[in-house]
Design an enzyme around this catalytic site. Structure first.
Site, PDB file in Angstrom:
ATOM      1  N   SER A 106       0.800  -1.203   0.111  1.00 14.04           N
ATOM      2  CA  SER A 106       0.205  -0.178   0.016  1.00 14.04           C
ATOM      3  C   SER A 106       0.847   0.890  -0.004  1.00 14.04           C
ATOM      4  O   SER A 106       1.577   1.744  -0.928  1.00 14.04           O
ATOM      5  CB  SER A 106      -0.856  -0.042   1.396  1.00 14.04           C
ATOM      6  OG  SER A 106      -1.866   0.407   1.323  1.00 14.04           O
ATOM      7  N   ASP A 124     -10.745  -4.026  -4.691  1.00 12.78           N
ATOM      8  CA  ASP A 124      -9.960  -2.797  -3.701  1.00 12.78           C
ATOM      9  C   ASP A 124     -10.261  -1.835  -3.333  1.00 12.78           C
ATOM     10  O   ASP A 124     -10.920  -0.762  -4.338  1.00 12.78           O
ATOM     11  CB  ASP A 124      -8.503  -2.298  -4.010  1.00 12.78           C
ATOM     12  CG  ASP A 124      -7.322  -2.324  -2.371  1.00 12.78           C
ATOM     13  OD1 ASP A 124      -7.836  -1.255  -2.122  1.00 12.78           O
ATOM     14  OD2 ASP A 124      -6.747  -2.590  -3.034  1.00 12.78           O
ATOM     15  N   HIS A 159      -8.629  -4.348   0.074  1.00 10.82           N
ATOM     16  CA  HIS A 159      -7.339  -3.460   0.174  1.00 10.82           C
ATOM     17  C   HIS A 159      -6.878  -4.838   1.851  1.00 10.82           C
ATOM     18  O   HIS A 159      -5.745  -4.388   1.392  1.00 10.82           O
ATOM     19  CB  HIS A 159      -7.456  -2.261   0.841  1.00 10.82           C
ATOM     20  CG  HIS A 159      -6.010  -1.135   0.585  1.00 10.82           C
ATOM     21  ND1 HIS A 159      -5.376  -1.210  -0.436  1.00 10.82           N
ATOM     22  CD2 HIS A 159      -5.374  -0.259   1.598  1.00 10.82           C
ATOM     23  CE1 HIS A 159      -4.726  -0.685  -0.229  1.00 10.82           C
ATOM     24  NE2 HIS A 159      -4.219  -0.319   1.426  1.00 10.82           N
TER      25      HIS A 159
END
Length: 260
Positions: free
Chosen positions: A123, A192, A223
């Protein structure tokens, strides 16, 4: 970068506990002390991990202790300035200084050859990971590889599907992957809800063809649940091991054979 976007991009959680015996300190070029932990497995491969946004070292230590065992790799994970126990404030430049301090520790103090280092960013961590990978490639340094999980094309693109990188945008990974010169493995959930799936797709397409490992598009994953969805059947570790075997371990074995 401006304070407003920094507040939106960086959201450090309340500092979590990490036992003093499980971490040590490094100083960055921006004169901040940051904690790191190093899990040693006497492996040829060391994973340099850059964590996600709403986590710190205390939250990820146990996972990466098991991760290192599952993949038979060493793991070095560092904290961002302004997160956890670190000094300083959160900023894009500080993230770059933080990962560089961790990388320099591996290569200078631990004498780890760059070809035995695999950068892994999750991320937010895809930002410093791509920046360092591009910087090292431009300097002619050959890394073992890069792994990106739920990566962002750039900060602005999380909210807007811009065609070009706008002034003031942070972590322009979409521009940086073009300059990466080592194997790239991308993992992204197809559902996501934070960083849209197309970010992973575009980063894959932006990577030079020579360095594109087969991506892992996790059907139905969001996510923050890729590890949870795939932990029971071991698929995540299996796909990571496939990447390491094909692109990193085989290359290291070939180098060793040539030198013998």
């Amino acid at each position: 970068m401006g304070g407003t976007i920094s507040t939106l991009v960086f959201q450090p959680p309340p500092a979590t506990f990490l036992h003093n015996k499980k971490h040590f300190w490094l100083q960055t070029r921006n004169q901040h002390r940051i904690p790191v932990f190093h899990v040693e497995r006497s492996s040829q491969i060391t994973i340099l991990f850059s964590h996600g946004n709403a986590e710190d070292l205390g939250l990820i230590y146990e996972w990466f202790y098991d991760f290192s065992r599952q993949l038979n790799v060493n793991v070095l994970a560092y904290e961002y300035s302004g997160y956890g126990k670190s000094e300083g404030t959160v900023s894009e430049d500080n993230c770059y200084a933080d990962i560089r301090a961790a990388y320099d520790y591996l290569t200078t103090q631990k004498k780890t050859p760059p070809k035995q280092i695999v950068l892994y960013g999750r991320s937010l961590g895809s930002g410093p990971t791509c920046q360092l990978a591009q910087e090292l490639a431009a300097a002619g340094v050959e890394l073992g590889g890069v792994m990106l999980q739920s990566p962002l094309a750039s900060a602005f693109r999380v909210a807007f599907n811009f065609r070009f990188t706008m002034p003031g945008d942070m972590f322009p990974n979409i521009d940086r992957v073009k300059g990466v010169a080592c194997p790239m493995f991308i993992i992204h959930g197809t559902r996501d809800e934070v960083v849209p799936f197309w970010h992973g797709q575009e980063l894959f397409l932006g990577t030079p063809t020579k360095w594109r490992a087969k991506p892992f598009w996790v059907d139905g994953a969001g996510h923050n649940n890729i590890e949870a969805l795939l932990r029971e059947d071991g698929t995540l570790f299996e796909r990571m091991n496939d990447f390491l075997d094909k692109w990193v371990r085989n290359d290291l074995s070939a180098d060793f054979s040539s030198a013998s």
